[in-house]
Design a protein around this motif. Structure first.
Motif, PDB file in Angstrom:
ATOM      1  N   UNK A  55       4.501   8.327   0.182  1.00  0.00           N
ATOM      2  CA  UNK A  55       4.301   7.151   1.021  1.00  0.00           C
ATOM      3  C   UNK A  55       2.933   6.513   0.813  1.00  0.00           C
ATOM      4  N   UNK A  56       1.975   7.303   0.309  1.00  0.00           N
ATOM      5  CA  UNK A  56       0.636   6.784   0.147  1.00  0.00           C
ATOM      6  C   UNK A  56       0.571   5.684  -0.897  1.00  0.00           C
ATOM      7  N   UNK A  57       1.642   5.495  -1.678  1.00  0.00           N
ATOM      8  CA  UNK A  57       1.679   4.443  -2.687  1.00  0.00           C
ATOM      9  C   UNK A  57       2.296   3.152  -2.157  1.00  0.00           C
ATOM     10  N   UNK A  80       3.376   4.178   5.387  1.00  0.00           N
ATOM     11  CA  UNK A  80       2.823   3.571   4.181  1.00  0.00           C
ATOM     12  C   UNK A  80       1.320   3.800   4.041  1.00  0.00           C
ATOM     13  N   UNK A  81       0.845   3.603   2.831  1.00  0.00           N
ATOM     14  CA  UNK A  81      -0.590   3.740   2.555  1.00  0.00           C
ATOM     15  C   UNK A  81      -1.391   2.684   3.300  1.00  0.00           C
ATOM     16  N   UNK A  82      -0.843   1.473   3.321  1.00  0.00           N
ATOM     17  CA  UNK A  82      -1.533   0.375   3.989  1.00  0.00           C
ATOM     18  C   UNK A  82      -0.529  -0.478   4.750  1.00  0.00           C
ATOM     19  N   UNK A  83      -0.944  -0.930   5.938  1.00  0.00           N
ATOM     20  CA  UNK A  83      -0.130  -1.837   6.746  1.00  0.00           C
ATOM     21  C   UNK A  83      -1.026  -3.012   7.116  1.00  0.00           C
ATOM     22  N   UNK A  86      -0.086  12.512  10.678  1.00  0.00           N
ATOM     23  CA  UNK A  86      -1.465  12.164  11.037  1.00  0.00           C
ATOM     24  C   UNK A  86      -1.961  10.949  10.272  1.00  0.00           C
ATOM     25  N   UNK A  87      -1.282  10.580   9.179  1.00  0.00           N
ATOM     26  CA  UNK A  87      -1.691   9.409   8.406  1.00  0.00           C
ATOM     27  C   UNK A  87      -1.573   8.127   9.222  1.00  0.00           C
ATOM     28  N   UNK A 122      -4.552   3.910  10.311  1.00  0.00           N
ATOM     29  CA  UNK A 122      -4.290   2.467  10.299  1.00  0.00           C
ATOM     30  C   UNK A 122      -4.915   1.785  11.511  1.00  0.00           C
ATOM     31  N   UNK A 123      -5.108   0.490  11.363  1.00  0.00           N
ATOM     32  CA  UNK A 123      -5.704  -0.300  12.434  1.00  0.00           C
ATOM     33  C   UNK A 123      -4.786  -1.478  12.762  1.00  0.00           C
TER      34      UNK A 123
END
Length: 398
Positions: free
Chosen positions: A161-163, A181-184, A199-200, A204-205
């Motif tokens: 998911x980090x990709x 996801x890695x980024x949202x 925990x990932x 995110x913010x």
């Protein structure tokens, strides 16, 4: 009778009137209407009215269908169709062979090609595919200018998911199931629901989030200082949050305090389970002066649960679960509530009498089938109070 009298006057109805008529029919009936005549079909499948429907596609199809020459593949069907669907449900299963890969390619191409891609308003993706195809799909999300709702369900658990990156300037509601996801990057996101989160998530913010629901237990270790710090920072940033629901994992006392101190805009808070050792933990609730709806289904504490010194002047409804030990006299903290929901089986006589005594404004009491004993004490409540049983209510035993 003349030919004029036999004329079908529905054919003369304006487009807008026909749309209003179809609005009052269920989807199955509308489908039958689309087969009645050419004009009705044109109205129902027009770009204006088709937004009511949802396009569902599952690929690869069952093996027998793939072998049939009389069945169009979804990719071919989409290629031949000029319809602009607003709502899409796409189920992408494991690829079996090269033909399956071609079908998926055709599907992706027809969904992501202009101008259809700009018409999509909601998407639900159920995926169990290689990450490169999932990334291809998520990359296309950034071009969907009208997208408001996105729901992603991943069936496999060994994904990278980090990709993955979700980027959208229009997205307002996001549901993630078994995927982080890695980024949202979603500046307009106002509602987030996460199932089986890790925990990932806490890296995110979400600057404008108003509603957050977390279901199922997290995989992080609550004794890991790094994980604890991530959680605290995450809630520190949620200063626009209005509704928070935490299900499936026990909320520790330090996190409850953080939520109450940092998310002061909350109007609704629901916690499935909470555990604390500090007698003063519950006092943090007073920071939520705008709170209107509060639910505690299970609280585990080393001393009797106390709501001493809590002030919630705007509280309208309170949900209470099973507490083996509770200081019933402190229920006066919820004296402004007009609605009560009782969960569980351990609603003692003292608790019910205390509720009737210290919550005099109650006008509605909902209780589960396991709490039916509350009916034995109806006479203690205000005569205007209405009692209603919810047979779906689960058992919560602390």
């Amino acid at each position: 009778m003349s030919d004029d009298e036999n004329e079908n006057h529905t054919a003369q109805l304006p487009f807008e009137v026909l749309c209003k008529i179809f609005d009052n029919l269920d989807v199955s009936s509308v489908k039958n209407c689309s087969r009645a005549c050419r004009r009705w079909s044109e109205v129902i499948f027009s770009d204006y009215y088709i937004k009511r429907f949802k396009l569902r596609i599952s690929v690869p199809q069952p093996f027998g269908l793939l072998q049939s020459e009389n069945v169009l593949s979804p990719g071919v069907a989409l290629t031949r169709s000029d319809r602009f669907y607003r709502h899409l449900e796409l189920e992408l299963n494991q690829l079996r062979d090269d033909r399956s890969k071609k079908i998926v390619f055709d599907i992706m191409y027809n969904i992501l090609r202009y101008p259809k891609v700009e018409q999509l308003v909601s998407i639900k993706l159920t995926i169990s595919l290689p990450d490169e195809i999932v990334r291809w799909l998520t990359d296309g999300i950034k071009t969907m200018k009208m997208l408001r709702e996105l729901n992603i369900v991943r069936r496999t658990t060994n994904s990278q998911d980090h990709k993955l990156t979700i980027q959208s300037n229009s997205l307002q509601q996001l549901v993630l199931n078994n995927i982080i996801p890695r980024a949202i990057v979603t500046p307009k996101l106002s509602s987030l629901v996460v199932h089986r989160h890790s925990s990932e998530l806490y890296t995110h913010r979400f600057a404008n989030l108003k509603k957050l629901t977390l279901n199922r237990s997290s995989t992080h270790n609550s004794t890991d200082n790094n994980a604890v710090e991530k959680q605290i920072i995450f809630y520190h940033r949620l200063n626009t949050l209005e509704t928070l629901t935490l299900n499936g994992s026990s909320v520790p006392g330090y996190l409850f305090k953080t939520i109450c101190e940092q998310c002061r805009t909350l109007t609704e808070l629901s916690i499935d389970s909470m555990c604390f050792y500090d007698n003063h933990t519950m006092e943090a609730l007073s920071n939520l002066c705008n709170l209107r709806h509060l639910t505690f289904k299970k609280i585990t504490a080393v001393t009797p649960v106390s709501f001493q010194s809590i002030a919630l002047p705007k509280l309208e409804s309170i949900g209470l679960g099973s507490f083996r030990t509770i200081r019933t006299d402190t229920l006066k903290a919820f004296s402004s509530a007009t609605k009560l929901i009782l969960h569980g089986v351990h609603n003692s006589e003292d608790l019910i009498i205390a509720i009737a005594t210290y919550m005099p404004k109650l006008r509605e009491v909902n209780y589960t089938a396991d709490s039916v004993m509350v009916l034995s004490y109806v006479h203690f409540f205000n005569e205007q109070c209405i009692f209603d049983v919810d047979p779906r209510g689960p058992n919560f035993i602390s």
